[in-house]
Design a protein around this motif. Sequence first.
Motif, PDB file in Angstrom:
ATOM      1  N   PRO A  77      41.171  28.108  49.198  1.00 10.44           N
ATOM      2  CA  PRO A  77      41.362  28.978  50.275  1.00 10.44           C
ATOM      3  C   PRO A  77      40.122  29.876  50.786  1.00 10.44           C
ATOM      4  N   GLU A  78      40.008  30.244  51.900  1.00  5.65           N
ATOM      5  CA  GLU A  78      38.995  30.896  52.564  1.00  5.65           C
ATOM      6  C   GLU A  78      38.796  32.416  51.805  1.00  5.65           C
ATOM      7  N   GLN A  79      37.754  32.966  52.021  1.00  8.05           N
ATOM      8  CA  GLN A  79      37.507  34.260  51.475  1.00  8.05           C
ATOM      9  C   GLN A  79      38.423  35.178  52.129  1.00  8.05           C
ATOM     10  N   GLU A  80      39.274  36.213  51.349  1.00  7.95           N
ATOM     11  CA  GLU A  80      40.193  37.231  51.971  1.00  7.95           C
ATOM     12  C   GLU A  80      41.335  36.610  52.604  1.00  7.95           C
ATOM     13  N   ALA A  81      41.620  35.485  52.537  1.00 12.69           N
ATOM     14  CA  ALA A  81      42.613  34.692  53.098  1.00 12.69           C
ATOM     15  C   ALA A  81      43.964  35.266  52.477  1.00 12.69           C
ATOM     16  N   THR A  82      44.994  35.331  53.417  1.00 10.77           N
ATOM     17  CA  THR A  82      46.259  35.822  52.822  1.00 10.77           C
ATOM     18  C   THR A  82      47.263  34.439  53.081  1.00 10.77           C
ATOM     19  N   ILE A  83      47.728  34.369  51.542  1.00 16.03           N
ATOM     20  CA  ILE A  83      48.528  33.214  51.384  1.00 16.03           C
ATOM     21  C   ILE A  83      49.963  33.469  51.317  1.00 16.03           C
ATOM     22  N   ASP A 111      41.459  35.983  38.328  1.00 19.54           N
ATOM     23  CA  ASP A 111      41.606  37.325  37.996  1.00 19.54           C
ATOM     24  C   ASP A 111      40.361  37.198  36.610  1.00 19.54           C
ATOM     25  N   GLY A 112      39.485  36.495  36.622  1.00 20.44           N
ATOM     26  CA  GLY A 112      38.507  36.527  35.506  1.00 20.44           C
ATOM     27  C   GLY A 112      39.051  35.972  34.270  1.00 20.44           C
ATOM     28  N   GLN A 113      40.240  35.181  34.350  1.00 15.14           N
ATOM     29  CA  GLN A 113      40.769  34.513  33.009  1.00 15.14           C
ATOM     30  C   GLN A 113      40.753  32.988  33.518  1.00 15.14           C
ATOM     31  N   ALA A 114      40.877  32.330  32.385  1.00 10.35           N
ATOM     32  CA  ALA A 114      40.690  30.844  32.552  1.00 10.35           C
ATOM     33  C   ALA A 114      42.140  30.479  33.054  1.00 10.35           C
ATOM     34  N   TRP A 115      42.595  29.783  33.992  1.00  7.19           N
ATOM     35  CA  TRP A 115      43.803  29.461  34.400  1.00  7.19           C
ATOM     36  C   TRP A 115      43.969  27.916  34.043  1.00  7.19           C
ATOM     37  N   GLY A 132      49.997  39.729  45.562  1.00  4.92           N
ATOM     38  CA  GLY A 132      48.986  40.814  45.524  1.00  4.92           C
ATOM     39  C   GLY A 132      47.790  40.241  45.749  1.00  4.92           C
ATOM     40  N   GLU A 133      46.682  40.963  45.347  1.00  4.92           N
ATOM     41  CA  GLU A 133      45.121  40.424  45.345  1.00  4.92           C
ATOM     42  C   GLU A 133      44.911  39.934  44.166  1.00  4.92           C
ATOM     43  N   HIS A 134      44.027  38.726  44.388  1.00  2.00           N
ATOM     44  CA  HIS A 134      43.652  38.001  43.252  1.00  2.00           C
ATOM     45  C   HIS A 134      42.041  37.626  43.571  1.00  2.00           C
ATOM     46  N   THR A 135      41.409  37.353  42.420  1.00  2.00           N
ATOM     47  CA  THR A 135      40.186  36.768  42.397  1.00  2.00           C
ATOM     48  C   THR A 135      40.031  35.523  42.024  1.00  2.00           C
ATOM     49  N   PRO A 152      30.684  32.052  43.168  1.00  2.00           N
ATOM     50  CA  PRO A 152      30.977  33.629  43.208  1.00  2.00           C
ATOM     51  C   PRO A 152      32.499  33.876  43.576  1.00  2.00           C
ATOM     52  N   GLU A 153      32.881  35.069  42.975  1.00  2.00           N
ATOM     53  CA  GLU A 153      34.411  35.198  43.400  1.00  2.00           C
ATOM     54  C   GLU A 153      34.936  35.305  44.501  1.00  2.00           C
ATOM     55  N   ARG A 154      35.807  34.850  44.669  1.00  2.00           N
ATOM     56  CA  ARG A 154      36.662  34.767  46.025  1.00  2.00           C
ATOM     57  C   ARG A 154      37.868  35.509  45.965  1.00  2.00           C
ATOM     58  N   ILE A 155      38.022  36.448  47.170  1.00  2.00           N
ATOM     59  CA  ILE A 155      39.213  37.237  46.879  1.00  2.00           C
ATOM     60  C   ILE A 155      40.049  36.855  47.800  1.00  2.00           C
ATOM     61  N   ILE A 156      41.531  36.669  47.410  1.00  2.00           N
ATOM     62  CA  ILE A 156      42.661  36.213  48.256  1.00  2.00           C
ATOM     63  C   ILE A 156      44.011  37.059  48.000  1.00  2.00           C
ATOM     64  N   TYR A 157      44.738  37.161  48.828  1.00  2.00           N
ATOM     65  CA  TYR A 157      45.833  37.725  49.077  1.00  2.00           C
ATOM     66  C   TYR A 157      47.248  37.027  49.007  1.00  2.00           C
ATOM     67  N   LEU A 158      48.022  37.149  48.003  1.00  2.00           N
ATOM     68  CA  LEU A 158      49.207  36.692  48.074  1.00  2.00           C
ATOM     69  C   LEU A 158      50.504  37.130  48.575  1.00  2.00           C
ATOM     70  N   HIS A 159      51.011  36.609  49.601  1.00  2.00           N
ATOM     71  CA  HIS A 159      52.149  37.368  50.278  1.00  2.00           C
ATOM     72  C   HIS A 159      53.473  36.778  49.893  1.00  2.00           C
ATOM     73  N   GLN A 160      54.345  37.338  49.624  1.00  2.00           N
ATOM     74  CA  GLN A 160      55.574  37.135  49.432  1.00  2.00           C
ATOM     75  C   GLN A 160      56.698  37.887  50.510  1.00  2.00           C
ATOM     76  N   ALA A 161      57.511  37.090  51.158  1.00  2.00           N
ATOM     77  CA  ALA A 161      58.393  37.740  52.099  1.00  2.00           C
ATOM     78  C   ALA A 161      59.266  38.699  51.530  1.00  2.00           C
ATOM     79  N   PHE A 162      59.771  38.175  50.419  1.00  2.00           N
ATOM     80  CA  PHE A 162      60.866  39.088  49.815  1.00  2.00           C
ATOM     81  C   PHE A 162      60.731  38.504  48.141  1.00  2.00           C
ATOM     82  N   VAL A 163      61.133  39.736  47.507  1.00  2.00           N
ATOM     83  CA  VAL A 163      61.341  39.387  46.139  1.00  2.00           C
ATOM     84  C   VAL A 163      62.921  39.076  45.781  1.00  2.00           C
ATOM     85  N   ARG A 164      63.087  38.331  45.105  1.00  2.00           N
ATOM     86  CA  ARG A 164      64.376  37.858  44.768  1.00  2.00           C
ATOM     87  C   ARG A 164      65.257  39.096  43.999  1.00  2.00           C
TER      88      ARG A 164
END
Length: 173
Positions: A77-83, A111-115, A132-135, A152-164
């Motif tokens: 995703p793009e830099q500072e994208a909201t997913i 977030d700095g950890q191997a995925w 939330g915010e992730h790198t 370089p690190e890229r910041i993204i935001y993950l948005h969830q409309a609701f939490v179960r």
Amino acid sequence: MKTLLLTLALLSLPLQASVYRWVDEQGVVHYSDTPVEGAVIIELKENTHNKMVLPNLPDTPQEQADAVGYQLQITEPEQEATIRDNNGDFNVLAAITPQPPEGTRYQLLLDGQAWGTAQPRPVFQLTGIDRGEHTLSIKAYSAAGKLLASTPERIIYLHQAFVRPTSRPQPRS
């Protein structure tokens, strides 16, 4: 023949200090690095010395790969994208130039950890990521494990409309 002998004599100058010249009974001129009876030492000018400097070329394919400046970048995703995804699922894509050597592996860092584990293609499918915010960043490694490039690190935001919601207590009748 004379030219060959002269060439050989001149090429051996860095190895030997003196070149000798003499003429035999048939009138043939000879050159040598060993003295013979009647030979004359030839004084050569400094500009007649040939010096060759060979460039340091990489010997192995690995060294050749290390000499290349690879450029790795996240394309999605793009830099500072909201997913927006309630399940926390999204893809991360990257591109590298020039074409890396065979056996290159890519590791995603969230977030700095191997995925997950390193894989042969720079395409990652993430699932179940918390909101939330992730790198994000990606590293490319050669088959021998040497780091070729990183993003370089890229910041993204993950948005969830609701939490179960967790189970709610039922009203008593």
